[in-house]
Design an enzyme around this catalytic site. Structure first.
Site, PDB file in Angstrom:
ATOM      1  N   LYS A  65       0.844  -1.206   0.000  1.00 39.13           N
ATOM      2  CA  LYS A  65       0.000   0.000   0.000  1.00 39.13           C
ATOM      3  C   LYS A  65       0.877   1.255   0.000  1.00 39.13           C
ATOM      4  O   LYS A  65       2.076   1.184   0.289  1.00 39.13           O
ATOM      5  CB  LYS A  65      -0.918  -0.014   1.226  1.00 39.13           C
ATOM      6  CG  LYS A  65      -0.184  -0.024   2.559  1.00 39.13           C
ATOM      7  CD  LYS A  65      -1.143  -0.280   3.721  1.00 39.13           C
ATOM      8  CE  LYS A  65      -0.394  -0.296   5.038  1.00 39.13           C
ATOM      9  NZ  LYS A  65      -1.251  -0.726   6.145  1.00 39.13           N
ATOM     10  N   ARG A  95     -11.146  -0.564  14.818  1.00 43.17           N
ATOM     11  CA  ARG A  95     -11.065   0.201  13.574  1.00 43.17           C
ATOM     12  C   ARG A  95     -12.032  -0.483  12.611  1.00 43.17           C
ATOM     13  O   ARG A  95     -13.222  -0.269  12.725  1.00 43.17           O
ATOM     14  CB  ARG A  95      -9.610   0.215  13.085  1.00 43.17           C
ATOM     15  CG  ARG A  95      -9.304   1.238  12.025  1.00 43.17           C
ATOM     16  CD  ARG A  95      -7.834   1.349  11.707  1.00 43.17           C
ATOM     17  NE  ARG A  95      -7.255   0.101  11.185  1.00 43.17           N
ATOM     18  CZ  ARG A  95      -5.989  -0.035  10.779  1.00 43.17           C
ATOM     19  NH1 ARG A  95      -5.160   0.995  10.849  1.00 43.17           N
ATOM     20  NH2 ARG A  95      -5.545  -1.180  10.305  1.00 43.17           N
ATOM     21  N   TYR A 124      15.199  30.484   6.208  1.00 43.21           N
ATOM     22  CA  TYR A 124      14.023  31.221   6.711  1.00 43.21           C
ATOM     23  C   TYR A 124      14.059  31.362   8.234  1.00 43.21           C
ATOM     24  O   TYR A 124      14.478  30.446   8.945  1.00 43.21           O
ATOM     25  CB  TYR A 124      12.746  30.464   6.371  1.00 43.21           C
ATOM     26  CG  TYR A 124      12.379  30.456   4.907  1.00 43.21           C
ATOM     27  CD1 TYR A 124      12.088  31.644   4.234  1.00 43.21           C
ATOM     28  CD2 TYR A 124      12.298  29.257   4.216  1.00 43.21           C
ATOM     29  CE1 TYR A 124      11.736  31.611   2.891  1.00 43.21           C
ATOM     30  CE2 TYR A 124      11.938  29.220   2.878  1.00 43.21           C
ATOM     31  CZ  TYR A 124      11.657  30.410   2.220  1.00 43.21           C
ATOM     32  OH  TYR A 124      11.310  30.385   0.906  1.00 43.21           O
ATOM     33  N   MET A 154      11.255  24.044   1.160  1.00 44.06           N
ATOM     34  CA  MET A 154      10.463  23.138   0.335  1.00 44.06           C
ATOM     35  C   MET A 154      11.345  22.362  -0.657  1.00 44.06           C
ATOM     36  O   MET A 154      11.147  21.178  -0.880  1.00 44.06           O
ATOM     37  CB  MET A 154       9.372  23.906  -0.425  1.00 44.06           C
ATOM     38  CG  MET A 154       8.383  22.978  -1.124  1.00 44.06           C
ATOM     39  SD  MET A 154       7.175  23.827  -2.143  1.00 44.06           S
ATOM     40  CE  MET A 154       6.125  24.590  -0.931  1.00 44.06           C
TER      41      MET A 154
END
Ligand SMILES: *Cc1c(COP(=O)(O)O)cnc(C)c1O
Length: 400
Positions: free
Chosen positions: A59, A155, A288, A337
């Site tokens: 997955k 769940r 930053y 980023m």
């Protein structure tokens, strides 16, 4: 497939290279070592009881490793049972030629059941109501299913105590019950209360199976363990173990990974290029927020990877490192980023184009994915599956 003839290539795996082959490297990428994947699969098969098979959990893009390539490699090495989280993931595997059973672990909307049938997938029955609705759908063939049993995770699944309801599912004419399974929620823990709870979950499940057998029904395939379940409760009688994180050569935490009881080999390495190097003076700041201020003249390198690639911003100012020329160098200031900045004052020969290792080995040094995950106050599973699409994935296998 333990090796590849670079001239002939491989039908299922088009982007495979051997160690010696040169491939074009852009700013940041992932290297996947398929020999290590095969090694891990073999290790896991050896720790499983004789009649238990490996269900490879692929997955979330195989925990960031690339689902179609990981599944194809495993398929070629005799593994023919897979688990996906969603119907779309499962369809992707089929469209890429993956053979064998593919179990969808999560909820699939009823609108998409025709696709489950078309691609010969197996759907988990997540509740009694859902099973009933599946059975009522007007399809012209039976739906292959595994029944999920809730033994304490709360769940998905039918309650283990509700044996009557579980048994009812076996008599629904449009369902083919191929399997029944549960999921453990504290199988990673060594605390005595957690061990008791896990044993309770296991006994609830087997008691339910006894009740099913008592009605004269044949039991379908049964499965309980994921990676930690197999690690800490290896001897359960099961047909499958659903293995995700261990297949990729790591455990969820650094502590468990360092124990490395099974001699698993990490499959993934994360690398990026140095974009520029520069000198800064005492008192100048980096990145930053100006949260790093240089205490002396220093040399820094800008590495072309950032949180946009899935490298966690949370590691900023928390003692993260990368490897350059076989040495650990600290990350400075905030991770951006698309870039992060490291201190190369100790290795001034670093130049633009050099390769930094963010996860993996460089010379004698190694940074484990679990170490990066710990710095990010997370687990390896999350770190790996969030490694972004912007990263190219390169598959490496031994040359024959
Ligand atoms: C993700 C998942 C697994 C695999 O877990 P790992 O800890 O990665 O081995 C197994 N079973 C279920 C139901 C899952 O959702």
């Amino acid at each position: 497939m333990q090796c590849i003839d670079p001239k002939k290539g491989n039908k299922l795996l088009t982007n495979v290279v051997t160690e010696k082959q040169n491939y074009k490297k852009d700013r940041a990428w992932i290297e996947i070592n398929l020999n290590n994947l095969i090694h891990n699969a073999n290790v896991l098969k050896n720790v499983m009881p004789k009649n238990c098979e490996l269900m490879a959990v692929v997955k979330t893009n195989a925990y960031g490793h690339g689902d179609k390539e990981i599944a194809a490699c495993l398929n070629q090495n005799g593994i023919d049972t897979f688990a996906a989280a969603t119907v779309k993931e499962a369809i992707r595997l089929r469209k890429n030629g993956i053979r064998g059973d593919i179990l969808i672990l999560g909820h699939t909307d009823l609108d998409l059941i025709p696709e489950v049938l078309e691609y010969n997938l197996i759907q988990t029955i997540t509740s009694y109501e859902y099973g009933k609705r599946l059975n009522q759908g007007r399809y012209n063939q039976k739906i292959k299913t595994h029944i999920k049993i809730d033994t304490g995770m709360h769940r998905l699944g039918l309650e283990a105590e509700a044996a009557d309801k579980v048994i009812e599912l076996f008599f629904m004419s449009n369902l083919e019950i191929c399997g029944i399974f549960t999921h453990l929620c504290v199988s990673d823990s060594q605390q005595s209360t957690d061990i008791s709870f896990t044993k309770l979950q296991i006994s609830r499940f087997y008691e339910l199976l006894d009740k099913i057998k008592d009605t004269g029904l044949n039991l379908p395939k049964i499965h309980i363990q994921s990676s930690y379940g197999l690690l800490n409760y290896p001897q359960l009688t099961c047909d499958y173990a659903r293995i995700g994180i261990a297949l990729y050569g790591t455990f969820s935490t650094l502590e468990d990974t360092l124990k490395n009881q099974w001699n698993l080999h990490p499959v993934l390495e994360l690398k990026a290029k140095v974009a520029v190097t520069r000198a800064i003076k005492a008192g100048e700041s980096v990145s930053y927020g100006r949260l790093f201020i240089s205490s002396g003249d220093m040399k820094i390198a800008v590495i072309a990877i950032g949180y946009g690639d899935g490298y966690p911003r949370h590691i900023s100012l928390r003692g993260g490192h990368v490897l350059l020329h076989g040495k650990r160098v600290p990350i400075l200031g905030r991770i951006c980023m698309d870039q992060l900045v490291v201190d190369i004052s100790e290795i001034p020969k670093v130049k633009a184009g050099d390769i930094a290792t963010l996860i993996g080995k460089d010379g004698e040094e190694e940074i484990l994915a679990a170490e990066v995950a710990e710095k990010a106050e997370s687990i390896t599973n999350e770190l790996l599956c969030r490694l972004g699409e912007r990263l190219e994935r390169v598959y490496i296998i031994d040359e024959c």
